[in-house]
Write an enzyme that holds these catalytic residues in place. Structure first.
Site, PDB file in Angstrom:
ATOM      1  N   ASP A  16      -0.745  -3.269  61.589  1.00  0.00           N
ATOM      2  CA  ASP A  16      -0.848  -2.707  60.245  1.00  0.00           C
ATOM      3  C   ASP A  16      -1.722  -1.457  60.301  1.00  0.00           C
ATOM      4  O   ASP A  16      -2.897  -1.522  60.656  1.00  0.00           O
ATOM      5  CB  ASP A  16      -1.457  -3.751  59.303  1.00  0.00           C
ATOM      6  N   ASP A 112       4.498   1.590  57.831  1.00  0.00           N
ATOM      7  CA  ASP A 112       3.173   1.473  58.449  1.00  0.00           C
ATOM      8  C   ASP A 112       2.843   0.075  58.959  1.00  0.00           C
ATOM      9  O   ASP A 112       1.684  -0.222  59.243  1.00  0.00           O
ATOM     10  CB  ASP A 112       2.095   1.931  57.473  1.00  0.00           C
ATOM     11  N   GLU A 113       3.836  -0.783  59.103  1.00  0.00           N
ATOM     12  CA  GLU A 113       3.557  -2.105  59.659  1.00  0.00           C
ATOM     13  C   GLU A 113       4.795  -2.700  60.304  1.00  0.00           C
ATOM     14  O   GLU A 113       5.926  -2.351  59.964  1.00  0.00           O
ATOM     15  CB  GLU A 113       3.011  -3.056  58.596  1.00  0.00           C
TER      16      GLU A 113
END
Length: 419
Positions: A16, A112-113
């Site tokens: 993350d 983003d993860e």
């Protein structure tokens, strides 16, 4: 590629990125480091909302979805920037390339993860060393911090990555669930939103431990099959696989946009619906697909959100038909309260190859004629620009050259998919 295998001893990472948009901007412009920074939709007019913010800004009380005026009141020296999606997309690509060098079992879930399964790799011998090396490589190569959760399944890995930020590495074992997760409030559990939490609170479920121990029949009465699923997660049980191909599956294509200010302006709202449909149509064409259900999402100023849909007899894939249904749904269900967000999606998707097998001769001939005209229009538009052809209805309307506003997370996943 098949999903990762199921066994009791898998090693799953959840990666993350910390304050991703703000971190990318700080990497691009180091003078922003250590300062309260927020990415916002319309900073010039101070009517937009905060998309994300740095830890320095969060320390002053700035939160995601907070109106700009409120954020500036809490943090007068807040630096506001418009989002640069091309920059974020490029950084995300580089990060997922690094993950793919460790294992082919990488599953992005947003820009983003993502998850990765290192069980059957040489890196499984020492997961902590692997996590530290990956974290440092992303930091040194891109100047972007991340947190990593390590666990035997996806749910626990996700919960672990949230425990230490920024630059945290957390191992969460199933035997530690009772000690570490059960005391947490249900609102803190991944997969439980505000409304679900309220329902759980109504039957005296306040903590993850309460959920884990509740009678499953009561949970299913309250939440349906999701009640049992959430209880399993609360007990550390999650059999979902890390599936690199999951990003290729689609049942719907949608686009949504938060307005720079709450609006009751019909012209503005209809213009936004036009833009959202433009984007949906473009992505539908890219997939050579069509859908049978149109859905709209309306989020009001008080964050109350409604979704309404209409199932059609035939598959559709073009702007005119999607727009007709979307406008009809909006006009029927908008209560005239100020709108904060609009979304349009085409659902019950199928590839045109499969649809073609279902068409009778007359339907096919009609569609074929329409397709030939649309191909010609597309070619002219591509060669001469979007202003070369306009419909009779819109010929006096101004044409905008800017890209339509999009649901950026879905666009990112489209990029990640293999052609």
């Amino acid at each position: 590629m098949q999903p990762s295998k199921v066994n009791k001893h898998r090693i799953i990472f959840h990666i993350d990125m910390n304050c991703f948009y703000a971190s990318v901007e700080m990497a691009h412009n180091p003078s922003l480091k250590g300062k309260p920074l927020a990415i916002a939709g319309n900073p010039e007019e101070r009517k937009g909302i905060i998309v994300t913010s740095s830890y320095e800004a969060r320390g002053k009380g700035v939160k995601t979805t907070m109106p700009i005026w409120q954020a500036k009141k809490l943090c007068p020296d807040l630096i506001l920037m418009r989002p640069n999606f091309d920059r974020y997309r490029a950084a995300s690509r580089e990060i997922f390339k690094m993950l793919a060098e460790i294992t082919p079992y990488v599953q992005p879930v947003s820009i983003d993860e993502g998850y990765m399964d290192i069980t059957d790799t040489i890196y499984a011998k020492d997961p902590l060393v692997t996590a530290n090396q990956l974290q440092q490589r992303i930091l040194s190569g891109l100047d972007i911090p991340c947190s990593i959760g390590i666990a035997p399944n996806k749910f626990l890995a996700k919960m672990a990555s949230d425990m230490k930020k920024p630059l945290g590495i957390t191992v969460l074992r199933k035997r530690e669930v009772e000690k570490l997760l059960w005391p947490m409030s249900v609102e803190e559990m991944y997969g439980i939103g505000e409304k679900t939490a309220q329902k759980l609170n109504s039957i005296e479920i306040k903590t993850i431990g309460d959920l884990a121990k509740k009678n499953v029949y009561e949970l299913k009465q309250l939440l349906g099959v999701n009640g049992e699923r959430l209880q399993n997660r609360a007990n550390g049980i999650d059999n979902r696989l890390v599936d690199p191909e999951a990003v290729h599956d689609f049942k719907s294509i949608g686009s949504s946009q938060t307005l720079p200010h709450d609006s009751t302006d019909v012209t503005e709202l209809m213009q936004l619906i036009h833009e959202l449909v433009d984007n949906v149509e473009r992505r539908v064409k890219r997939k050579e697909a069509a859908g049978k259900t149109v859905q709209i999402t309306i989020r009001y100023h008080d964050r109350k959100t409604i979704t309404r849909s209409k199932k059609l007899y035939n598959y559709i894939d073009n702007h005119r038909e999607i727009l007709f249904v979307a406008k009809e749904l909006f006009e029927q269900h908008w209560n005239e309260a100020p709108v904060r967000l609009l979304g349009v999606s085409l659902q019950d998707m199928e590839t045109k190859r499969n649809i073609g097998e279902q068409l009778d001769l007359f339907t096919y001939e009609a569609i074929e004629k329409k397709e030939k005209l649309k191909v010609t229009v597309d070619k002219l538009t591509k060669k001469y620009g979007s202003n070369i052809i306009t419909s009779q209805k819109n010929k006096n309307e101004s044409q905008e050259n800017q890209q339509p506003r999009t649901s950026f997370q879905k666009d990112f996943l489209d990029d990640y998919k293999k052609p």
